[in-house]
Design a protein around this motif. Structure first.
Motif, mmCIF file in Angstrom:
data_model
loop_
_atom_site.group_PDB
_atom_site.id
_atom_site.type_symbol
_atom_site.label_atom_id
_atom_site.label_comp_id
_atom_site.label_asym_id
_atom_site.label_seq_id
_atom_site.Cartn_x
_atom_site.Cartn_y
_atom_site.Cartn_z
ATOM 1 N N VAL A 1 0.817 -1.210 0.000
ATOM 2 C CA VAL A 1 0.000 0.000 0.000
ATOM 3 C C VAL A 1 0.852 1.262 0.000
ATOM 4 C CG1 VAL A 1 -1.747 1.308 1.292
ATOM 5 C CG2 VAL A 1 -1.903 -1.177 1.145
ATOM 6 N N VAL A 2 1.946 1.246 0.730
ATOM 7 C CA VAL A 2 2.801 2.429 0.852
ATOM 8 C C VAL A 2 4.259 2.019 0.666
ATOM 9 C CG1 VAL A 2 3.566 4.314 2.343
ATOM 10 C CG2 VAL A 2 1.203 3.514 2.479
ATOM 11 N N ASP A 3 4.866 2.448 -0.425
ATOM 12 C CA ASP A 3 6.316 2.339 -0.575
ATOM 13 C C ASP A 3 6.790 3.463 -1.485
ATOM 14 O OD1 ASP A 3 6.222 1.551 -3.309
ATOM 15 O OD2 ASP A 3 6.020 -0.547 -2.768
ATOM 16 N N LEU A 4 8.097 3.630 -1.597
ATOM 17 C CA LEU A 4 8.633 4.791 -2.290
ATOM 18 C C LEU A 4 8.297 4.802 -3.774
ATOM 19 C CD1 LEU A 4 12.149 5.119 -0.595
ATOM 20 C CD2 LEU A 4 10.098 6.487 -0.193
ATOM 21 N N LYS A 5 8.285 3.635 -4.403
ATOM 22 C CA LYS A 5 8.018 3.631 -5.843
ATOM 23 C C LYS A 5 6.542 3.873 -6.155
ATOM 24 C CE LYS A 5 7.247 -1.305 -6.821
ATOM 25 N NZ LYS A 5 7.061 -1.749 -5.420
ATOM 26 N N LEU A 6 5.674 3.711 -5.146
ATOM 27 C CA LEU A 6 4.247 3.925 -5.359
ATOM 28 C C LEU A 6 3.837 5.396 -5.259
ATOM 29 C CD1 LEU A 6 2.294 1.089 -3.499
ATOM 30 C CD2 LEU A 6 2.126 1.702 -5.904
ATOM 31 N N LEU A 7 4.668 6.218 -4.631
ATOM 32 C CA LEU A 7 4.270 7.600 -4.377
ATOM 33 C C LEU A 7 3.933 8.333 -5.665
ATOM 34 C CD1 LEU A 7 6.764 8.633 -1.545
ATOM 35 C CD2 LEU A 7 4.380 7.899 -1.345
ATOM 36 N N GLY A 8 4.777 8.168 -6.692
ATOM 37 C CA GLY A 8 4.510 8.817 -7.967
ATOM 38 C C GLY A 8 3.314 8.223 -8.678
ATOM 39 N N LEU A 9 3.175 6.899 -8.625
ATOM 40 C CA LEU A 9 2.062 6.239 -9.307
ATOM 41 C C LEU A 9 0.718 6.664 -8.736
ATOM 42 C CD1 LEU A 9 3.444 2.598 -9.752
ATOM 43 C CD2 LEU A 9 3.285 4.402 -11.470
ATOM 44 N N PHE A 10 0.646 6.814 -7.413
ATOM 45 C CA PHE A 10 -0.599 7.260 -6.795
ATOM 46 C C PHE A 10 -1.007 8.647 -7.276
ATOM 47 C CE2 PHE A 10 -0.591 4.458 -2.725
ATOM 48 C CZ PHE A 10 -1.263 3.475 -3.426
ATOM 49 N N GLY A 11 -0.048 9.413 -7.793
ATOM 50 C CA GLY A 11 -0.336 10.763 -8.257
ATOM 51 C C GLY A 11 -1.273 10.819 -9.444
ATOM 52 N N VAL A 12 -1.470 9.710 -10.166
ATOM 53 C CA VAL A 12 -2.418 9.706 -11.287
ATOM 54 C C VAL A 12 -3.835 9.384 -10.807
ATOM 55 C CG1 VAL A 12 -0.598 9.036 -12.894
ATOM 56 C CG2 VAL A 12 -2.047 7.267 -11.895
ATOM 57 N N VAL A 13 -3.984 9.086 -9.527
ATOM 58 C CA VAL A 13 -5.298 8.767 -8.962
ATOM 59 C C VAL A 13 -5.696 9.782 -7.886
ATOM 60 C CG1 VAL A 13 -6.652 7.057 -7.686
ATOM 61 C CG2 VAL A 13 -5.016 6.307 -9.420
ATOM 62 N N LEU A 14 -4.784 10.091 -6.976
ATOM 63 C CA LEU A 14 -5.100 10.924 -5.817
ATOM 64 C C LEU A 14 -4.309 12.227 -5.839
ATOM 65 C CD1 LEU A 14 -4.951 8.135 -3.079
ATOM 66 C CD2 LEU A 14 -7.004 9.026 -4.188
ATOM 67 N N GLN A 15 -4.850 13.233 -5.173
ATOM 68 C CA GLN A 15 -4.128 14.488 -4.997
ATOM 69 C C GLN A 15 -3.076 14.327 -3.900
ATOM 70 O OE1 GLN A 15 -6.302 18.152 -4.872
ATOM 71 N NE2 GLN A 15 -8.008 17.364 -6.098
ATOM 72 N N PRO A 16 -2.051 15.192 -3.887
ATOM 73 C CA PRO A 16 -0.949 15.029 -2.923
ATOM 74 C C PRO A 16 -1.404 14.928 -1.470
ATOM 75 C CG PRO A 16 -0.336 16.625 -4.587
ATOM 76 C CD PRO A 16 -1.767 16.282 -4.847
ATOM 77 N N ARG A 17 -2.356 15.753 -1.049
ATOM 78 C CA ARG A 17 -2.813 15.684 0.339
ATOM 79 C C ARG A 17 -3.493 14.352 0.643
ATOM 80 N NH1 ARG A 17 -6.369 20.782 1.793
ATOM 81 N NH2 ARG A 17 -7.293 20.212 -0.219
ATOM 82 N N ALA A 18 -4.190 13.819 -0.348
ATOM 83 C CA ALA A 18 -4.837 12.521 -0.155
ATOM 84 C C ALA A 18 -3.798 11.406 -0.065
ATOM 85 C CB ALA A 18 -5.815 12.248 -1.298
ATOM 86 N N ILE A 19 -2.711 11.521 -0.834
ATOM 87 C CA ILE A 19 -1.634 10.530 -0.757
ATOM 88 C C ILE A 19 -0.989 10.567 0.625
ATOM 89 C CG2 ILE A 19 0.620 9.859 -1.688
ATOM 90 C CD1 ILE A 19 -0.285 10.954 -4.391
ATOM 91 N N ALA A 20 -0.747 11.789 1.134
ATOM 92 C CA ALA A 20 -0.160 11.919 2.470
ATOM 93 C C ALA A 20 -1.086 11.335 3.532
ATOM 94 C CB ALA A 20 0.133 13.388 2.764
ATOM 95 N N LEU A 21 -2.382 11.579 3.403
ATOM 96 C CA LEU A 21 -3.347 11.031 4.358
ATOM 97 C C LEU A 21 -3.386 9.513 4.270
ATOM 98 C CD1 LEU A 21 -5.558 11.640 6.456
ATOM 99 C CD2 LEU A 21 -7.202 11.725 4.568
ATOM 100 N N THR A 22 -3.290 8.975 3.044
ATOM 101 C CA THR A 22 -3.256 7.526 2.859
ATOM 102 C C THR A 22 -2.056 6.914 3.560
ATOM 103 O OG1 THR A 22 -4.404 7.659 0.728
ATOM 104 C CG2 THR A 22 -3.096 5.681 1.149
ATOM 105 N N ALA A 23 -0.882 7.518 3.364
ATOM 106 C CA ALA A 23 0.335 6.995 3.980
ATOM 107 C C ALA A 23 0.252 7.045 5.505
ATOM 108 C CB ALA A 23 1.547 7.787 3.484
ATOM 109 N N ALA A 24 -0.215 8.175 6.044
ATOM 110 C CA ALA A 24 -0.311 8.303 7.499
ATOM 111 C C ALA A 24 -1.342 7.331 8.073
ATOM 112 C CB ALA A 24 -0.682 9.744 7.867
ATOM 113 N N GLY A 25 -2.498 7.250 7.440
ATOM 114 C CA GLY A 25 -3.530 6.337 7.922
ATOM 115 C C GLY A 25 -3.095 4.882 7.856
ATOM 116 N N ALA A 26 -2.421 4.506 6.765
ATOM 117 C CA ALA A 26 -1.955 3.125 6.620
ATOM 118 C C ALA A 26 -0.942 2.777 7.701
ATOM 119 C CB ALA A 26 -1.349 2.916 5.239
#
Length: 317
Positions: free
Chosen positions: A276-301
């Motif tokens: 769910v959360v690793d370094l190579k996924l951060l960029g890929l998630f950018g085509v689905v979620l906005q940056p704040r949502a990615i940060a919330l995903t990482a923190a929640g996970a």
């Protein structure tokens, strides 16, 4: 020079491991666009807070892609108008719940039946928690802008008006549903899929390079040194999962090499957080979620996985 050689070797390994699954995911998304243009059946998936992510997670059994490959599929689900909860459930649970990952976990740990049940269950709980958390935000603040525009085009006018779609003329057709889309030609689908693959591959290259650099500068031995503590072991293996960035289809075999040095909760945390959360996924998630949502995903996970790991250690130690 030896450090540069290590970075290059790790980068090659991560990239070559992830690219085939990324290609599979893009092909699945492209074929879905060709077979079911408009995604009418996706829009009929359940939208209830609990049933929607469970349905999306169940799709992981039928679509064998790791965390890299399921990003384009999840994007296609959202673009086709699937309920937000279903798409998020697939995005976060499918990397563990697909048959390839379940089989590799069984092959690596055949004598630890608790892990064979705990990994998919923990992945499902994590997907439910993240889906519930992210759905507290409106879609306009959650989804990447280009995806949001594409998603609005596929939704009925009864739910999304013409002004929100930013297309057509005010006062034009007011039908409750848009015209049935025509099936695109295979050439169009292949062209779209090729461009999508190249865009995602570029993000994957950047993520793999970042993971290779961080992994080289932060040796695994430092993290394994605290593998015996009930809390520090979970935290250290969570950090390792983020840094190592190995695909979920083979992470069980990597974990087998150090499983005897860490607590059960730390082992489960490594196998659940990485997809769910690793370094190579951060960029890929950018085509689905906005940056704040990615940060919330990482923190929640991280919070959910830490709690799961701690509970497992209390249960088994």
């Amino acid at each position: 020079m030896s450090r540069l050689a290590t970075i290059w070797a790790i980068f090659q390994g991560l990239l070559l491991e992830a690219l085939p699954f990324l290609l599979i995911g893009v092909l699945i998304a492209g074929m879905a666009r060709w077979i079911a243009p408009g995604g009418g059946w996706l829009q009929r998936l359940p939208s209830q807070p609990l049933l929607a992510p469970l349905t999306g997670a169940a799709l992981g059994f039928a679509l064998p892609a790791c965390e890299c490959g399921n990003v384009p599929v999840a994007r296609r689900l959202l673009a086709s108008g699937a309920p937000l909860g279903s798409a998020l459930g697939f995005l976060f649970a499918a990397p563990v719940l697909n048959p390839i990952v379940l089989a590799s976990t069984w092959a690596a740990f055949p004598h630890q039946p608790w892990l064979l049940a705990a990994r998919p269950l923990a992945a499902l709980l994590l997907a439910l928690a993240l889906s519930a958390l992210l759905q507290q935000w409106p879609e306009g603040q959650l989804l990447e802008p280009a995806l949001l525009e594409e998603r609005r085009l596929s939704q009925p006018l009864a739910e999304v008006g013409l002004l929100e779609r930013r297309t057509g003329l005010v006062g034009a057709a007011t039908a409750a549903t848009p015209p049935k889309p025509e099936r695109p030609s295979l050439a169009t689908v292949l062209d779209h899929s090729s461009r999508e693959f190249l865009d995602l591959a570029g993000l994957l290259v950047l993520g793999s390079a970042l993971a290779a650099v961080v992994q080289t500068l932060l040796p695994r031995t430092w993290l394994l040194a605290v593998g015996g503590g009930p809390t520090l072991s979970v935290l250290s293996l969570m950090l390792m999962a983020v840094v190592v960035s190995v695909c979920s289809s083979v992470d069980a075999f990597l974990a087998l090499g150090f499983a005897s040095q860490i607590t059960p909760g730390a082992l489960l945390a490594f196998l659940v957080l990485g997809p769910v959360v690793d370094l190579k996924l951060l960029g890929l998630f950018g085509v689905v979620l906005q940056p704040r949502a990615i940060a919330l995903t990482a923190a929640g996970a991280c919070v959910v996985v830490l709690l799961i790991g701690q509970w497992v250690n209390l249960w088994l130690l």
